[in-house]
Design a protein around this motif. Sequence first.
Motif, short mmCIF file in Angstrom:
data_model
loop_
_atom_site.label_atom_id
_atom_site.label_comp_id
_atom_site.label_asym_id
_atom_site.label_seq_id
_atom_site.Cartn_x
_atom_site.Cartn_y
_atom_site.Cartn_z
N VAL A 1 0.85 -1.19 0.00
CA VAL A 1 0.00 0.00 0.00
C VAL A 1 0.89 1.25 0.00
N LEU A 2 0.69 2.12 -0.98
CA LEU A 2 1.45 3.36 -1.09
C LEU A 2 0.71 4.54 -0.46
N HIS B 1 -6.99 -4.65 7.86
CA HIS B 1 -6.84 -3.33 7.26
C HIS B 1 -5.35 -3.04 7.07
N ALA B 2 -5.04 -2.30 6.00
CA ALA B 2 -3.65 -1.94 5.73
C ALA B 2 -3.61 -0.52 5.20
N GLY B 3 -2.60 0.23 5.66
CA GLY B 3 -2.40 1.60 5.21
C GLY B 3 -1.03 1.75 4.58
N ALA B 4 -0.69 2.99 4.27
CA ALA B 4 0.56 3.30 3.57
C ALA B 4 1.75 2.64 4.25
N ILE C 1 2.58 -4.14 3.82
CA ILE C 1 2.72 -5.15 2.77
C ILE C 1 2.00 -6.41 3.22
N LEU C 2 1.25 -7.02 2.32
CA LEU C 2 0.55 -8.27 2.60
C LEU C 2 0.82 -9.26 1.48
N LEU D 1 0.78 -1.21 -4.94
CA LEU D 1 1.49 -2.06 -5.89
C LEU D 1 1.01 -3.48 -5.73
N THR D 2 0.95 -4.21 -6.86
CA THR D 2 0.83 -5.66 -6.80
C THR D 2 2.08 -6.22 -7.47
#
Length: 156
Positions: free
Chosen positions: A58-59, A73-76, A79-80, A100-101
């Motif tokens: 997540v950028l 949940h993920a923020g800037a 990485i998952l 990004l993927t």
Amino acid sequence: MTAPPADIRRLWFLDTLVLIRVSHLDGADGISVLEHRARQGDSPPLHIHRTEDEIFHVLEGRLRFRIAETERHAGAGEILLAPRRIPHTYRVESSEARFLTITGGRDFERMIRGLGRPATADALPMPAGPPTPEQARALEEACGRHDILLVGPPLG
């Protein structure tokens, strides 16, 4: 629908803007790095990649992920990993998100290229909204051609 040429690196994919930062064609290992920009509520159907792990970085913004039975949940800066053969999806929770993927094969990038269309601007496509029945069928067919199986609805 004809896929954009390999030199096209800016695509509209459904309601998102995808920038191909590193194509699987650029190196010998088949690594692909795609940058996505998406609006709030964007959520692909729950799906499985049969041949590729998918890494999300997540950028900007905030996303909610479902990987297997776990939601997170993920923020800037976060990485998952969505391992291959594991159902996963996400939903953009902020007004917009950039992420990004990263995959180690060609299937995901080829699916994006196969369904995407060259973007004429560095902006999200208009109009926004849920896919039409024709777009949903085209997505399912494109996924099927690239070892991606749709197994459930988007996150609500």
